[in-house]
Design an enzyme around this catalytic site. Structure first.
Site, short mmCIF file in Angstrom:
data_model
loop_
_atom_site.label_atom_id
_atom_site.label_comp_id
_atom_site.label_asym_id
_atom_site.label_seq_id
_atom_site.Cartn_x
_atom_site.Cartn_y
_atom_site.Cartn_z
N ASP A 248 3.12 -3.45 -11.57
CA ASP A 248 4.34 -4.17 -11.99
C ASP A 248 4.89 -3.50 -13.26
OD1 ASP A 248 2.62 -4.94 -14.00
OD2 ASP A 248 3.01 -7.09 -13.80
N GLU B 243 2.48 -15.57 -6.92
CA GLU B 243 2.99 -14.20 -6.83
C GLU B 243 4.38 -14.15 -6.20
OE1 GLU B 243 2.14 -11.54 -8.28
OE2 GLU B 243 0.31 -12.35 -9.14
N TYR C 97 3.92 -4.47 -3.95
CA TYR C 97 3.37 -5.05 -5.17
C TYR C 97 2.70 -6.41 -4.89
CZ TYR C 97 2.71 -7.54 -9.39
OH TYR C 97 2.10 -8.28 -10.37
#
Ligand code: SF4
Length: 358
Positions: A132, A33, A114
């Site tokens: 996203d 990520e 996020y």
């Protein structure tokens, strides 16, 4: 749960993703990520594999030096991510775990809304949907949301906050991400293969191409600078950029500040008053998130690496704190892409010969 059913048979195989029936590895999720921030899956895959081969666990990554991490990261861009990754790994290794609560994750360097939501939902099935670009596009079309960013994101947040509590939040989030990446693509979405056609407002009104509503982007400015390649006996002079700021902590050839106008070389520093510089005819062009950069490249040579070099910034001179690096050893140095482009400008005949011969 059409989307979950679809995900069951169509999900992307990604190296950081758990195989069916297996629990996700939180370190893999966390690492991927961070790498995926502003970067595509295709680009990240190789880097991810390289990182987990070199540092198979969070603890191993925490023990690496920042320079080692930056060397492995070179070419992936947005280098503050590498510095934050390294700093956060040290904190997490002390905790001996990656937290599952997005609020705690957000306290770590480099983790925003996020990324915290993505790690929490994918690694720990925490009931939250990370929003996203892919997910925003799916929702913008699904509910024909008539707003551009940033209002679109707020609206999507309202929709998703009612949905995250269902079963398998991690799979649900990844299913939406995959659907956005593979089916509900920005251009030419494959609506005929989509599990959401009956519910999709844009599709049913024949208005798919109108969503998401796009914001008009301002033009990126262009900045200019001069990059100095100084050679000596097969070595090149590099400097470490300040830790804070663009390309922080990375190595590079010295440059003038990057300004909004083309610079007069005399206005900024030069290394030795009488050194003759050969100007490479082609400018190096590189685009960062917020601006384009055009660099004029100058190549020069001196005869002794012990020469004291002064750098003038237009106000005064001080001793230049640089590092001589053998040209053959550049792959072990954390060089950002723009600096690799600059170094490529060294004419072949100079790169191959001893630099004394310039
Ligand atoms: S039907 Fe088409 S526009 Fe609607 S969500 Fe599916 S792919 Fe996207």
């Amino acid at each position: 749960m059409n989307v979950l059913k679809w995900y069951d048979t169509h999900q992307r195989i990604l190296p950081w993703r758990a195989e069916k029936g297996q629990a996700p590895n939180p370190y893999y999720v966390y690492l991927s990520e961070i790498m995926l921030q502003q970067t595509t899956v295709a680009t990240v895959t190789d880097y991810f594999e390289r990182f987990i081969t070199k540092w198979p666990t969070l603890e191993a990554l925490a023990e690496a030096s920042l320079d080692e991490v930056l060397v492995q990261w070179q070419g992936l861009g947005y280098y503050s991510r590498a510095r934050n990754l390294h700093a956060a790994a040290k904190i997490l290794a002390k905790l001996s775990k990656i937290p599952s609560d997005p609020k705690i994750l957000k306290e770590l360097p480099g983790i925003g809304d996020y990324t915290a939501a993505a790690i929490a939902s994918i690694a720990f099935d925490y009931p939250i949907i990370p929003i996203d670009g892919n997910i925003m596009r799916v929702f913008a079309r699904l509910f024909a949301i008539p707003y551009p960013l940033p209002f679109l994101k707020k609206e999507v947040f309202i929709y998703t906050s009612h949905m995250a509590d269902g079963v398998y939040p991690g799979d649900f989030a990844q299913a939406l991400m995959d659907l956005g990446a593979m089916i509900c693509r920005p251009l030419n979405p494959k609506c005929a293969e989509c599990p959401l056609t009956t519910k999709c407002q844009a599709y049913n009104e024949g208005k798919v191409s109108e969503f998401p509503v796009l914001k008009i982007k301002p033009e990126k400015p262009t900045r200019y600078g001069i990059a100095y390649i100084l050679l000596c006996e097969g070595k090149i002079l590099l400097e470490k950029r300040p830790l804070k700021g663009l390309l922080g902590g990375m190595m590079g050839v010295p440059t003038t500040p990057w300004g909004n106008e083309a610079l007069n070389p005399e206005d900024f520093f030069k290394f030795e008053k009488n050194l003759e510089w050969y100007e490479v005819s082609k400018q190096v062009k590189h685009t960062f998130t917020h601006f384009h950069l055009h660099l004029t490249v100058k190549v020069g040579a001196i005869y002794n690496t012990n020469t004291v070099i002064f750098k003038s910034d237009g106000y005064g001179q001080k001793i230049f704190d640089g590092h001589w690096v053998t040209l053959d050893n550049l792959e072990n140095v954390a060089l950002p892409t723009v600096m690799k482009k600059v170094i490529k400008q060294i004419p072949d005949e100079i790169f191959k010969k001893d630099s004394k011969q310039i």
